[in-house]
Design an enzyme around this catalytic site. Structure first.
Site, PDB file in Angstrom:
ATOM      1  N   ASP A 145       0.840  -1.201   0.000  1.00  0.00           N
ATOM      2  CA  ASP A 145       0.000   0.000   0.000  1.00  0.00           C
ATOM      3  C   ASP A 145       0.875   1.251   0.000  1.00  0.00           C
ATOM      4  OD1 ASP A 145      -2.345   1.808   0.799  1.00  0.00           O
ATOM      5  OD2 ASP A 145      -3.289  -0.152   0.889  1.00  0.00           O
ATOM      6  N   HIS A 218      -3.706   5.902   3.454  1.00  0.00           N
ATOM      7  CA  HIS A 218      -4.370   4.689   2.996  1.00  0.00           C
ATOM      8  C   HIS A 218      -3.729   3.425   3.577  1.00  0.00           C
ATOM      9  CE1 HIS A 218      -5.856   1.686   0.047  1.00  0.00           C
ATOM     10  NE2 HIS A 218      -6.828   2.547  -0.217  1.00  0.00           N
ATOM     11  N   SER A 536     -11.640   3.449   3.146  1.00  0.00           N
ATOM     12  CA  SER A 536     -12.529   2.447   3.699  1.00  0.00           C
ATOM     13  C   SER A 536     -12.358   1.191   2.919  1.00  0.00           C
ATOM     14  CB  SER A 536     -13.919   2.991   3.745  1.00  0.00           C
ATOM     15  OG  SER A 536     -14.667   2.684   2.707  1.00  0.00           O
TER      16      SER A 536
END
Length: 693
Positions: A145, A218, A536
């Site tokens: 990520d 994130h 999310s």
């Protein structure tokens, strides 16, 4: 022993011409079993990748034109065999002469797929998968990520045992990140940016960290969702108060930063996956992706296949391209493809118009309600672009002290809010486009604002047209539990997959809307430049649940874990070597031993039918009997043989066949129909979804 070469600059020369001076990054896939030593290296033991380099040098040096240096970015050795390099078109053509050459694909930029959920999913302290003996196990989750904020309380290592001795990873130093930032919870952190920098240039360290540290937020969010510590009295600006934790809160975390301010390149992602598997992760979580493509040209699919071969469970997000059909990405059968849905928690608002009508919306704004204020929209709020609250479209003298209605679309929700705030607006109503229906997203607003569904938006626009002096107010109702859930998010990508309709995708849905988790303190939650607050994801939920199952069943394969989650909730490029299909076997994609059934039937043909076979393993109790129940899709009859499975031992395997027959289908608004096949025993229920097209 796994060897690793993160970066290698080759001094040998490669041919170029004026027509091929422009280079780009290519990912070269190789069959290492076909890479052989040249005559001058015979008798010298060398790894396959060194032999590959020798062959590359030999081939490229045979060219007669001017030479230029060739830069190798990565060598991939674990999940795939090959390398990433900056190459000219002519060099790529030359490299096709290499023994073992499989393919060359240009690098591309992919995008990210952007407290209460453990309880919503049935996890409770001291019970079931969250009881102490199980949680003592060490499972390592690799997060590919935007990096991680190591100081966050979710990643503290108090009361955690020593790092597993099998761990081969490390913490790399870089901008504002050192080895000291890792601990017994965050046991590894690396950064991969070679591919990214060949496209956008050197990373600007004033807007990002050239290290595993997370500037975007994130990666920190996904890592804490999968395996963050128990954090008591957690909240977001006073809302959603309670115990926050990751799904597998005692698992270790290894962060692999491959995503940057403008996205993530395939070459960096592959390097991260390759390194993570070599380091020893048990689970890989990737909340990112691109467009769907054939498995043999999908680099994430190929690398994930290698990861699964090494016993690593891979979970990827389905994408944020819904509600359009066939928009799902990361759809390879060996990947757990996760869609996003709502949980039973919401952050409701009430919008009241001057005519007394009220509408429910959603917002994470933590301030006071507004008074009844003038409401402006489109031409009453500004000039061209005011309908969508585009940049510089709002006129301050028309907007100041008023609530502005903005249509969704074109620019981001955060950008609309910034325009309203800069123009002096006192509030904002975000009106859904028809395509997003009644989806209500709770954003972290810096002024009184709320999202509203399409039906509310239509009614409000009608009110604006019929009234000369329209007004509105917004009331914020805090945190509410008990809503109907799960409900699919409109933005979540849909199936069927364009490249593999024989397998239902996405595989599963998990909480992915309005999820509150760890966030870097220097990254503002609303992403607005003038927001001074600090604070999310569906894929990391499933990654954490997979880690929980792995902690109990250490001998389970990635496929077994995937099957457990789903039922209770033929190419050389993939095999990286020779693969021969049985000569006398009838193979069809539908016979893939998958936990669900994707059935392709010609509804216009008479007597159309297909028969699929499945083999199941008893992991429940010995001496157990399962009886089948079938819920037939519209227009299809389903026959199962046998109808009863009797197991005598744990680990015993039994098979059954399912025949699907096309019938005349009743009228429907879609070309799809759905059903399920359910096996029931005294203690357990195992459900396999059926999708018919």
């Amino acid at each position: 022993m796994v060897l690793w070469t993160p970066l290698l600059f080759l001094a040998f020369m490669a041919t170029t011409s004026i027509a091929s001076m422009n280079k780009e990054t290519y990912i070269i896939h190789m069959d290492k079993t076909k890479i052989t030593a040249s005559d001058h290296t015979l008798g010298i033991a060398k790894p396959w990748y060194e032999l590959m380099m020798d062959s590359m040098h030999e081939i490229l040096s045979q060219e007669e034109e001017d030479m230029s240096p060739l830069e190798l970015l990565y060598i991939y050795k674990t999940t795939i065999s090959g390398f990433a390099a900056q190459l000219s078109t002519k060099q790529v053509q030359s490299l096709k002469r290499l023994n073992g050459f499989l393919s060359a694909t240009p690098d591309e930029m992919l995008s990210l797929h952007i407290t209460h959920t453990p309880q919503f999913l049935g996890l409770h302290l001291g019970e079931g998968l969250w009881n102490a003996p199980i949680l003592a196990s060490d499972v390592i989750i690799g997060i590919v990520d935007t990096g991680i904020w190591p100081e966050h309380v979710s990643f503290k290592d108090s009361s955690i045992s020593q790092v597993p001795s099998r761990w081969k990873g490390t913490c790399e130093e870089g901008t504002k990140f050192s080895v000291a930032n890792c601990n017994k919870k965050l046991i590894g952190a690396r950064a991969f940016y070679k591919g990214y920098e060949t496209i956008v240039g050197r990373i600007n360290e004033t807007t990002d960290y050239r290290s595993p540290r997370d500037f975007n937020g994130h990666g920190t969010h996904t890592a804490s969702t999968a395996a963050g510590n128990l954090v008591h009295n957690a909240n977001f600006l006073g809302m959603a108060k309670g115990l926050a934790s990751g799904m597998s809160y005692t698992s270790r975390i290894a962060a692999y930063k491959a995503c940057w301010r403008r996205g993530c390149t395939n070459s960096d992602i592959l390097a991260a996956i390759d390194r993570a598997v070599a380091d020893g992760v048990d689970v890989l979580s990737l909340s990112l992706g691109g467009f769907s493509k054939p498995y043999y040209s999908d680099n994430i699919a190929i690398a994930s296949f290698g990861a699964v071969q090494n016993g690593v469970f891979v979970s990827c997000s389905a994408g944020n391209s819904g509600p359009f059909s066939s928009s799902v990405s990361n759809a390879a059968p060996w990947i757990m493809t996760v869609a996003a849905s709502y949980i039973d928690r919401s952050f409701p608002t009430t919008v009241k118009l001057g005519n007394g009508k009220t509408f429910e919306g959603s917002s994470l704004y933590s301030g006071e309600r507004t008074k009844q204020l003038p409401l402006v929209y489109a031409s009453t709020a500004g000039g061209q672009g005011a309908l969508f609250c585009l940049n510089d479209s709002l006129v301050p003298k028309l907007v100041k002290g008023k609530i502005v209605a903005c249509e969704q679309g074109i620019n981001s929700r955060a950008e609309k809010e910034e325009q309203v705030k800069n123009a002096g607006g006192a509030g904002m109503l975000l009106l859904n486009a028809e395509i997003y229906g009644e989806e209500l997203l709770a954003d972290s607003h810096t002024l009184p604002a709320t999202s509203l569904g399409a039906s509310a938006g239509k009614a409000i626009k009608n009110y604006l047209c019929l009234n000369k002096n329209p007004t509105a107010s917004i009331m914020f109702r805090g945190t509410v539990y008990g809503n109907i859930a799960p409900v699919m998010a409109a933005f979540s990508s849909r199936g069927p997959s364009l490249v593999g309709q024989d397998v239902i995708k996405p595989d599963i849905t998990a909480p992915g809307v309005n999820i509150l988790a760890a966030w870097p303190p220097k990254t503002i939650p609303s992403l607005l430049k003038n927001d001074k607050r600090s604070t999310s994801m569906s894929c990391p939920h499933v990654s954490g649940l997979a880690a929980l199952l792995k902690s109990i069943h250490k001998d389970w394969s990635p496929a077994a874990i995937k099957s457990a989650l789903m039922t209770t909730a033929y190419i050389a490029l993939l095999s990286r070597g020779n693969f021969t299909c049985p000569n006398n076997a009838f193979l069809q994609p539908g016979d893939l031993n998958y936990p669900s059934f994707a059935v392709l039937l010609d509804q216009n043909a008479s007597n159309t039918s297909v028969t699929y076979k499945r083999t199941v393993t008893n992991v429940g109790t010995p001496m157990s009997t399962y009886v089948v129940q079938v819920y037939e899709p519209n227009g299809v009859s389903v026959t199962v043989e046998p109808k009863c499975l009797k197991f005598e031992n744990l680990g015993e395997k039994l098979s059954y066949k399912v025949r699907f027959n096309a019938l005349r289908r009743t009228k429907s608004s879609t070309n799809f129909s759905f059903g399920s096949l359910v096996w029931k025993s005294e203690f357990y229920t195992v459900r396999s979804p059926i999708a018919v097209t």
